[in-house]
Motif scaffolding. Structure first.
Motif, PDB file in Angstrom:
ATOM      1  N   ILE A   6      44.217  14.274  84.994  1.00 57.66           N
ATOM      2  CA  ILE A   6      43.314  15.400  85.205  1.00 57.66           C
ATOM      3  C   ILE A   6      44.149  16.568  85.711  1.00 57.66           C
ATOM      4  CG2 ILE A   6      41.317  16.252  86.489  1.00 57.66           C
ATOM      5  CD1 ILE A   6      40.602  13.162  86.778  1.00 57.66           C
ATOM      6  N   ILE A   7      44.247  17.615  84.918  1.00 54.21           N
ATOM      7  CA  ILE A   7      44.936  18.827  85.334  1.00 54.21           C
ATOM      8  C   ILE A   7      43.912  19.774  85.932  1.00 54.21           C
ATOM      9  CG2 ILE A   7      46.232  20.852  84.568  1.00 54.21           C
ATOM     10  CD1 ILE A   7      47.462  19.136  82.378  1.00 54.21           C
ATOM     11  N   VAL A   8      44.146  20.210  87.162  1.00 50.20           N
ATOM     12  CA  VAL A   8      43.242  21.152  87.819  1.00 50.20           C
ATOM     13  C   VAL A   8      43.882  22.531  87.735  1.00 50.20           C
ATOM     14  CG1 VAL A   8      41.913  21.682  89.882  1.00 50.20           C
ATOM     15  CG2 VAL A   8      42.534  19.308  89.377  1.00 50.20           C
ATOM     16  N   PRO A  63      49.555  10.596  77.510  1.00 45.37           N
ATOM     17  CA  PRO A  63      48.260  10.033  77.941  1.00 45.37           C
ATOM     18  C   PRO A  63      47.115  11.030  77.810  1.00 45.37           C
ATOM     19  CG  PRO A  63      49.993   9.467  79.512  1.00 45.37           C
ATOM     20  CD  PRO A  63      50.598  10.438  78.542  1.00 45.37           C
ATOM     21  N   LYS A  64      45.897  10.505  77.860  1.00 47.46           N
ATOM     22  CA  LYS A  64      44.700  11.351  77.781  1.00 47.46           C
ATOM     23  C   LYS A  64      44.732  12.407  78.872  1.00 47.46           C
ATOM     24  CE  LYS A  64      39.661  11.173  78.350  1.00 47.46           C
ATOM     25  NZ  LYS A  64      38.500  10.291  78.634  1.00 47.46           N
ATOM     26  N   ILE A  65      44.481  13.644  78.501  1.00 39.52           N
ATOM     27  CA  ILE A  65      44.524  14.753  79.457  1.00 39.52           C
ATOM     28  C   ILE A  65      43.189  15.483  79.451  1.00 39.52           C
ATOM     29  CG2 ILE A  65      45.561  16.999  79.957  1.00 39.52           C
ATOM     30  CD1 ILE A  65      48.226  15.826  79.025  1.00 39.52           C
ATOM     31  N   ARG A  66      42.656  15.637  80.645  1.00 37.76           N
ATOM     32  CA  ARG A  66      41.418  16.390  80.847  1.00 37.76           C
ATOM     33  C   ARG A  66      41.765  17.582  81.748  1.00 37.76           C
ATOM     34  NH1 ARG A  66      36.212  14.182  81.035  1.00 37.76           N
ATOM     35  NH2 ARG A  66      37.148  12.107  81.315  1.00 37.76           N
ATOM     36  N   GLU A  86      44.634  23.252  77.646  1.00 39.14           N
ATOM     37  CA  GLU A  86      43.925  22.515  76.595  1.00 39.14           C
ATOM     38  C   GLU A  86      44.579  22.741  75.242  1.00 39.14           C
ATOM     39  OE1 GLU A  86      39.389  22.235  78.425  1.00 39.14           O
ATOM     40  OE2 GLU A  86      39.989  24.025  77.293  1.00 39.14           O
ATOM     41  N   ASP A  87      45.002  23.964  74.999  1.00 37.13           N
ATOM     42  CA  ASP A  87      45.673  24.248  73.735  1.00 37.13           C
ATOM     43  C   ASP A  87      47.018  23.537  73.663  1.00 37.13           C
ATOM     44  OD1 ASP A  87      45.871  26.183  71.239  1.00 37.13           O
ATOM     45  OD2 ASP A  87      47.800  26.289  72.273  1.00 37.13           O
ATOM     46  N   TYR A  88      47.791  23.613  74.726  1.00 38.27           N
ATOM     47  CA  TYR A  88      49.145  23.036  74.688  1.00 38.27           C
ATOM     48  C   TYR A  88      49.100  21.521  74.479  1.00 38.27           C
ATOM     49  CZ  TYR A  88      53.898  21.753  75.744  1.00 38.27           C
ATOM     50  OH  TYR A  88      55.164  21.229  75.644  1.00 38.27           O
ATOM     51  N   PHE A  89      48.228  20.841  75.207  1.00 40.25           N
ATOM     52  CA  PHE A  89      48.209  19.380  75.131  1.00 40.25           C
ATOM     53  C   PHE A  89      47.294  18.835  74.038  1.00 40.25           C
ATOM     54  CE2 PHE A  89      49.755  19.968  79.534  1.00 40.25           C
ATOM     55  CZ  PHE A  89      50.898  19.180  79.459  1.00 40.25           C
ATOM     56  N   GLY A  90      46.459  19.688  73.429  1.00 42.18           N
ATOM     57  CA  GLY A  90      45.511  19.179  72.449  1.00 42.18           C
ATOM     58  C   GLY A  90      45.587  19.754  71.059  1.00 42.18           C
ATOM     59  N   ASN A  91      46.262  20.890  70.897  1.00 38.08           N
ATOM     60  CA  ASN A  91      46.283  21.570  69.604  1.00 38.08           C
ATOM     61  C   ASN A  91      47.409  21.010  68.733  1.00 38.08           C
ATOM     62  OD1 ASN A  91      46.303  23.287  67.415  1.00 38.08           O
ATOM     63  ND2 ASN A  91      46.425  25.172  68.612  1.00 38.08           N
ATOM     64  N   ALA A  92      47.061  20.420  67.602  1.00 36.63           N
ATOM     65  CA  ALA A  92      48.056  19.808  66.718  1.00 36.63           C
ATOM     66  C   ALA A  92      48.790  20.825  65.852  1.00 36.63           C
ATOM     67  CB  ALA A  92      47.382  18.764  65.818  1.00 36.63           C
ATOM     68  N   VAL A  93      48.397  22.075  65.873  1.00 30.42           N
ATOM     69  CA  VAL A  93      48.996  23.163  65.075  1.00 30.42           C
ATOM     70  C   VAL A  93      49.406  22.673  63.676  1.00 30.42           C
ATOM     71  CG1 VAL A  93      49.702  24.658  66.965  1.00 30.42           C
ATOM     72  CG2 VAL A  93      51.222  22.807  66.294  1.00 30.42           C
ATOM     73  N   ASN A  94      48.421  22.166  62.948  1.00 30.36           N
ATOM     74  CA  ASN A  94      48.703  21.595  61.622  1.00 30.36           C
ATOM     75  C   ASN A  94      49.267  22.623  60.646  1.00 30.36           C
ATOM     76  OD1 ASN A  94      48.004  18.838  62.003  1.00 30.36           O
ATOM     77  ND2 ASN A  94      45.843  19.419  62.046  1.00 30.36           N
ATOM     78  N   THR A 126      43.345  27.081  86.990  1.00 35.62           N
ATOM     79  CA  THR A 126      42.510  28.269  87.173  1.00 35.62           C
ATOM     80  C   THR A 126      41.625  28.434  85.931  1.00 35.62           C
ATOM     81  OG1 THR A 126      44.133  29.711  86.118  1.00 35.62           O
ATOM     82  CG2 THR A 126      44.334  29.390  88.503  1.00 35.62           C
ATOM     83  N   PRO A 127      40.576  29.251  86.006  1.00 34.06           N
ATOM     84  CA  PRO A 127      39.770  29.494  84.802  1.00 34.06           C
ATOM     85  C   PRO A 127      40.604  30.052  83.649  1.00 34.06           C
ATOM     86  CG  PRO A 127      38.613  30.277  86.753  1.00 34.06           C
ATOM     87  CD  PRO A 127      39.998  29.905  87.200  1.00 34.06           C
ATOM     88  N   GLU A 128      41.592  30.898  83.972  1.00 30.45           N
ATOM     89  CA  GLU A 128      42.437  31.470  82.936  1.00 30.45           C
ATOM     90  C   GLU A 128      43.414  30.433  82.381  1.00 30.45           C
ATOM     91  OE1 GLU A 128      41.105  34.542  85.844  1.00 30.45           O
ATOM     92  OE2 GLU A 128      42.123  32.604  86.029  1.00 30.45           O
ATOM     93  N   GLY A 129      43.844  29.512  83.220  1.00 31.91           N
ATOM     94  CA  GLY A 129      44.817  28.517  82.789  1.00 31.91           C
ATOM     95  C   GLY A 129      44.228  27.382  81.974  1.00 31.91           C
ATOM     96  N   LYS A 130      42.942  27.094  82.171  1.00 32.50           N
ATOM     97  CA  LYS A 130      42.316  25.949  81.510  1.00 32.50           C
ATOM     98  C   LYS A 130      42.484  25.976  79.991  1.00 32.50           C
ATOM     99  CE  LYS A 130      37.935  23.340  81.426  1.00 32.50           C
ATOM    100  NZ  LYS A 130      37.630  23.308  79.975  1.00 32.50           N
ATOM    101  N   PRO A 131      42.126  27.058  79.286  1.00 32.50           N
ATOM    102  CA  PRO A 131      42.278  27.030  77.825  1.00 32.50           C
ATOM    103  C   PRO A 131      43.742  26.953  77.384  1.00 32.50           C
ATOM    104  CG  PRO A 131      41.636  29.221  78.570  1.00 32.50           C
ATOM    105  CD  PRO A 131      41.493  28.310  79.740  1.00 32.50           C
ATOM    106  N   ILE A 132      44.655  27.450  78.208  1.00 27.87           N
ATOM    107  CA  ILE A 132      46.076  27.387  77.850  1.00 27.87           C
ATOM    108  C   ILE A 132      46.563  25.943  77.874  1.00 27.87           C
ATOM    109  CG2 ILE A 132      48.400  28.062  78.580  1.00 27.87           C
ATOM    110  CD1 ILE A 132      47.155  30.703  79.564  1.00 27.87           C
TER     111      ILE A 132
END
Length: 297
Positions: A54-56, A100-103, A66-74, A58-64
């Protein structure tokens, strides 16, 4: 004892010492080579067998994050396949996606300022009497997985209320850190923040690597603020001493902080010299840069 499978990584501050760059990206997304600082902590967790992080943020950091650890950039992968360079994707992006799974969650704005508040914000993701790992993203450990050391120590001491990592520092530097006082050999007595050099109980520094149980949430809440009216993790851990044993483990690696630009630069330099294939070029360049600067000045 149930082996811990979850970890919290905190990066919920605004890192004002790094402005202006941290107005756009979180501090822990600054690079070590071609990976961000926070990936060091995530990989440390993976080595320890942690399955959910679980990464805690800031509101501004959350989408960054999520993109880094979840975006496969196909679209990038397709381009690299077409160019015959798909290994560049497989050896970098694919490794990130296999972590590992990241939230990613946002720190609760109702909580007081302090390094304990990101931890308290993740309370709903843990059951009762569950042990978990806490890592501060700006604390980096080279040469060892402290997360694994914490879990190994917990297997030896399943009755522990908490386990904390520590590292010896030069006696002249104790007034910069939280210093550990021991009892009974390897148990925590208390932690004192930034004591005078002649008053420090030891030269052991406590830094951002902890194994704690959900009991810590009883102490990380409004009304328990400490120094500078902040909610401190070490205060919560110290409060648990009276209710059970807390063990102190010396790191087998080397802890460094990236909490300010100078120490970040030194940590980044060490990472490059230890890990990158251009390390020898950097070693040769450093004396040349120093000599050029000497001549110019």
């Amino acid at each position: 004892m149930q082996r811990p499978t979850k970890a919290i990584i905190t990066d919920a501050g605004y890192a004002s010492r790094y402005l202006p760059i941290t107005k756009t990206i979180p501090k822990a997304m600054l690079p070590f080579g071609n990976k961000p600082i926070i990936q060091m902590a995530v990989e440390e967790c993976a080595e320890a067998g942690i399955r959910e992080i679980i990464i805690v943020a800031t509101p501004e950091g959350k989408p960054i994050y999520e993109d880094y650890f979840g975006n496969a950039v196909n679209h990038i992968r397709k381009q690299l396949v077409a160019q015959g360079k798909v290994e560049r994707y497989n050896s970098t992006v694919l490794q990130v996606l296999d972590l590992p799974k990241i939230r990613v969650i946002v720190q609760d704005p109702a909580l007081p300022y302090g390094n304990g508040s990101p931890i308290a914000s993740a309370r709903d993701y843990f059951g009762e009497d569950e042990a978990f790992i806490v890592l501060y993203s700006d604390d980096v450990v080279f040469g060892s997985s402290d997360a694994k050391s914490l879990i190994d120590a917990y297997e030896k001491h399943p009755d522990a209320k908490a386990i904390i990592m520590a590292q010896e520092v030069d006696p002249s530097a104790v007034d910069k850190y939280g210093i550990v006082s021991l009892k009974d050999g390897d148990k925590l007595d208390y932690i004192v923040e930034k004591p005078p050099v002649d008053k420090a109980p030891s030269t052991l520094v406590s830094y951002g690597r902890y194994l704690v149980t959900t009991e810590i949430f009883d102490h990380l809440k409004p009304g328990n603020e400490g120094l500078d009216d902040e909610l401190w993790t070490v205060d919560a851990i110290t409060a648990m001493v009276s209710r059970g044993d807390i063990y102190v483990v010396k790191t087998e690696g080397q802890w460094v902080t990236t909490g300010d630009p100078k120490n970040y630069f030194l940590a980044h330099l060490k990472y490059v010299l230890d890990n990158e294939d251009y390390a020898e070029d950097v070693r040769r360049a450093i004396p040349e840069v120093i000599e050029t600067d000497r001549i110019a000045n």
